[in-house]
Write a protein that holds these residues in place. Structure first.
Motif, PDB file in Angstrom:
ATOM      1  N   GLY A  21       4.312   6.891   6.975  1.00  0.00           N
ATOM      2  CA  GLY A  21       5.292   6.093   5.942  1.00  0.00           C
ATOM      3  C   GLY A  21       4.555   4.513   5.941  1.00  0.00           C
ATOM      4  O   GLY A  21       4.590   3.718   5.080  1.00  0.00           O
ATOM      5  N   ASP A  22       4.509   3.951   7.776  1.00  0.00           N
ATOM      6  CA  ASP A  22       4.546   3.453   8.043  1.00  0.00           C
ATOM      7  C   ASP A  22       3.470   1.869   7.348  1.00  0.00           C
ATOM      8  O   ASP A  22       4.121   0.790   6.701  1.00  0.00           O
ATOM      9  CB  ASP A  22       4.067   3.067   9.559  1.00  0.00           C
ATOM     10  CG  ASP A  22       5.753   3.424  10.484  1.00  0.00           C
ATOM     11  OD1 ASP A  22       6.634   3.974   9.475  1.00  0.00           O
ATOM     12  OD2 ASP A  22       5.112   3.300  11.738  1.00  0.00           O
ATOM     13  N   ALA A  23       2.548   2.382   7.087  1.00  0.00           N
ATOM     14  CA  ALA A  23       1.149   1.850   6.767  1.00  0.00           C
ATOM     15  C   ALA A  23       1.736   1.214   5.173  1.00  0.00           C
ATOM     16  O   ALA A  23       1.360  -0.309   4.548  1.00  0.00           O
ATOM     17  CB  ALA A  23      -0.268   2.123   6.520  1.00  0.00           C
ATOM     18  N   GLY A  24       2.554   2.450   4.651  1.00  0.00           N
ATOM     19  CA  GLY A  24       2.833   2.556   3.019  1.00  0.00           C
ATOM     20  C   GLY A  24       3.768   1.055   2.891  1.00  0.00           C
ATOM     21  O   GLY A  24       3.710   0.583   2.011  1.00  0.00           O
ATOM     22  N   ARG A  25       4.721   1.562   3.874  1.00  0.00           N
ATOM     23  CA  ARG A  25       6.208   0.716   4.408  1.00  0.00           C
ATOM     24  C   ARG A  25       4.878  -1.220   4.173  1.00  0.00           C
ATOM     25  O   ARG A  25       5.537  -1.220   3.590  1.00  0.00           O
ATOM     26  CB  ARG A  25       6.202   1.242   4.882  1.00  0.00           C
ATOM     27  CG  ARG A  25       8.037   0.377   5.060  1.00  0.00           C
ATOM     28  CD  ARG A  25       9.483   0.264   6.154  1.00  0.00           C
ATOM     29  NE  ARG A  25       9.521   2.226   5.757  1.00  0.00           N
ATOM     30  CZ  ARG A  25       8.891   3.015   6.438  1.00  0.00           C
ATOM     31  NH1 ARG A  25       8.242   2.785   7.989  1.00  0.00           N
ATOM     32  NH2 ARG A  25       9.834   4.064   6.725  1.00  0.00           N
ATOM     33  N   ALA A  26       4.228  -1.101   4.717  1.00  0.00           N
ATOM     34  CA  ALA A  26       4.032  -2.527   5.545  1.00  0.00           C
ATOM     35  C   ALA A  26       2.939  -3.475   4.123  1.00  0.00           C
ATOM     36  O   ALA A  26       3.220  -4.269   4.234  1.00  0.00           O
ATOM     37  CB  ALA A  26       2.855  -2.213   6.474  1.00  0.00           C
ATOM     38  N   LEU A  27       2.698  -2.164   3.853  1.00  0.00           N
ATOM     39  CA  LEU A  27       1.850  -2.697   2.739  1.00  0.00           C
ATOM     40  C   LEU A  27       2.787  -3.151   0.842  1.00  0.00           C
ATOM     41  O   LEU A  27       2.541  -4.097   1.047  1.00  0.00           O
ATOM     42  CB  LEU A  27       1.272  -1.671   1.800  1.00  0.00           C
ATOM     43  CG  LEU A  27      -0.942  -1.707   2.448  1.00  0.00           C
ATOM     44  CD1 LEU A  27      -0.964   0.026   1.368  1.00  0.00           C
ATOM     45  CD2 LEU A  27      -1.186  -2.468   2.260  1.00  0.00           C
ATOM     46  N   ARG A  28       3.837  -1.827   1.252  1.00  0.00           N
ATOM     47  CA  ARG A  28       4.901  -2.969   0.565  1.00  0.00           C
ATOM     48  C   ARG A  28       5.268  -3.614   0.440  1.00  0.00           C
ATOM     49  O   ARG A  28       5.949  -5.011  -0.391  1.00  0.00           O
ATOM     50  CB  ARG A  28       5.679  -1.262  -0.395  1.00  0.00           C
ATOM     51  CG  ARG A  28       5.422  -0.207  -0.594  1.00  0.00           C
ATOM     52  CD  ARG A  28       6.744   0.556  -0.783  1.00  0.00           C
ATOM     53  NE  ARG A  28       7.426   1.120   0.009  1.00  0.00           N
ATOM     54  CZ  ARG A  28       6.704   2.120   0.440  1.00  0.00           C
ATOM     55  NH1 ARG A  28       6.004   2.663   0.507  1.00  0.00           N
ATOM     56  NH2 ARG A  28       7.879   2.071   1.364  1.00  0.00           N
ATOM     57  N   MET A  29       6.014  -3.614   1.645  1.00  0.00           N
ATOM     58  CA  MET A  29       6.420  -5.403   2.217  1.00  0.00           C
ATOM     59  C   MET A  29       6.024  -6.510   2.170  1.00  0.00           C
ATOM     60  O   MET A  29       5.981  -8.003   1.842  1.00  0.00           O
ATOM     61  CB  MET A  29       6.928  -5.412   3.975  1.00  0.00           C
ATOM     62  CG  MET A  29       8.212  -4.302   4.531  1.00  0.00           C
ATOM     63  SD  MET A  29       8.293  -4.025   5.985  1.00  0.00           S
ATOM     64  CE  MET A  29       8.558  -5.956   6.356  1.00  0.00           C
ATOM     65  N   ALA A  30       4.461  -6.930   1.740  1.00  0.00           N
ATOM     66  CA  ALA A  30       3.795  -7.521   2.163  1.00  0.00           C
ATOM     67  C   ALA A  30       3.236  -8.153   0.789  1.00  0.00           C
ATOM     68  O   ALA A  30       2.968  -8.943   0.241  1.00  0.00           O
ATOM     69  CB  ALA A  30       1.971  -7.438   2.486  1.00  0.00           C
ATOM     70  N   ALA A  31       3.433  -7.201  -0.575  1.00  0.00           N
ATOM     71  CA  ALA A  31       2.603  -7.422  -2.028  1.00  0.00           C
ATOM     72  C   ALA A  31       3.559  -8.023  -1.837  1.00  0.00           C
ATOM     73  O   ALA A  31       2.552  -8.758  -2.963  1.00  0.00           O
ATOM     74  CB  ALA A  31       3.335  -6.058  -2.402  1.00  0.00           C
TER      75      ALA A  31
END
Length: 352
Positions: A21-31
């Motif tokens: 889930g880390d990659a998805g969390r990073a994408l959500r934070m960057a979006a």
């Protein structure tokens, strides 16, 4: 741009413990930050088409600066904005390599080598001499000289540990370089048009005299497309001079410990995107990149440059300039003007 690779053991351990889930969390934070940068990029592109003397890239940087001072950039936007300001700029430089062959890079940069070497010596010498006359610390004047003569903030970041500069000296040097990066972005394109410089001449001038890569690209593409390509090639060639200069400083300074010697690795002094640009130019020179693909990638690179500079503007606060004393400002002014005039004189004499 001063990147340090993590030890293999650390990288392996982090990879092993990284959860899916880390990659998805990073994408959500960057979006949110990426979206905000995209909106600013679209506005800058639209406005820049009506301001040919400024261009979309410079417009993006200035719009970002205005926004960052009119409204406080929310913390939720910062991860995405940080990604755009660094990752997109480096990616853009690599993609620009597909638009030139390695032979073109050699021809473009070869004529500038003498100019780069001369301005490096003049920039360093004038900074040290004026700094001594103003009573400024030698480490500060050396940092400003390196930042002016080679590649701005990344050169300061690479040289500061070797010189054992204090945090205050490093901050003053960075503030000085930032000030004259911004001034160069506003002054160079109209001055180039006023002097009637050709695209090749202006690109060489910007590439040899403006400090940071971002400002070089912004000024070059504000002049025209060909000047932007020329400025990029010359600037990346100039960045390579960081290696002998920092190694020379280390020899003069004397590295006390084995750890200091281990940290001074030549491969780390040159940013990876410089090698990426050279690799793409070599691949393109072999005819492996079809013309339509090259054209499309260069258009993508142009959009990335505008986005990166817009994000840099959003991250920039002019409040740091309040700490910049009159002596440091005078030092930066002398260094910047000396390098600019020396570069321009060589360009005129060589008949570029």
């Amino acid at each position: 741009m001063d990147e340090r690779a993590a030890p293999i053991e650390t990288a392996s351990a982090s990879a092993a413990t990284r959860r899916p889930g880390d990659a998805g969390r990073a994408l959500r934070m960057a979006a949110p930050g990426v979206l905000a940068t995209a909106i600013l990029t679209a506005i800058a592109t639209l406005v820049g088409t009506h301001l040919p003397g400024l261009g979309a890239a410079a417009t993006g940087l200035l719009l970002g600066l205005v926004v960052s001072h009119v409204v406080s950039v929310p913390d939720a936007l910062r991860p995405g904005v940080a990604f755009c300001s660094t990752g997109l700029l480096r990616t853009a430089v690599v993609l620009l390599g597909t638009g030139v062959s390695f032979g073109q890079v050699i021809r473009m940069s070869g004529g500038a080598l003498l100019i780069i070497a001369t301005t490096l010596v003049i920039g360093m010498a004038s900074t040290v001499l004026v700094g001594r006359a103003l009573g400024l610390p030698l480490r500060l004047t050396t940092l400003v000289g390196i930042g002016t003569a080679i590649c701005g903030a990344s050169a300061i970041a690479a040289a500061a540990p070797v010189l054992r500069a204090t945090k205050e000296e490093t901050a003053y040097a960075l503030a000085t370089i930032f000030t004259f990066n911004l001034l160069a972005l506003l002054v160079y394109p109209p001055t180039g048009h006023l002097l009637g410089l050709s695209s090749a001449a202006f690109g060489t001038w910007a590439g040899t005299a403006i400090h940071d890569t971002s400002s070089v690209l912004a000024a070059g593409y504000a002049f025209d497309q060909q000047a932007g390509i020329q400025a990029t090639v010359v600037k990346l060639t100039r960045t390579m001079f960081l290696v002998p200069v920092v190694v020379g400083l280390a020899l003069v300074q004397g590295l006390r410990s084995r750890q200091e010697r281990a940290e001074l690795r030549i491969g780390r002094l040159v940013p990876p995107f410089v090698w990426g640009f050279a690799l793409m130019a070599a691949v393109n020179g072999l005819g492996l990149v079809p013309a339509p693909v090259s054209g499309a990638l260069n258009q993508v690179a142009g959009v990335f440059i505008v986005a990166a500079l817009s994000a840099i503007g959003l991250q920039t606060r002019l409040d740091t300039l309040r700490r910049l004393g009159s002596m440091s400002f005078a030092l930066g002014m002398v260094a910047s003007v000396a390098v600019a005039l020396a570069s321009l004189a060589w360009i005129r004499w060589l008949g570029l």
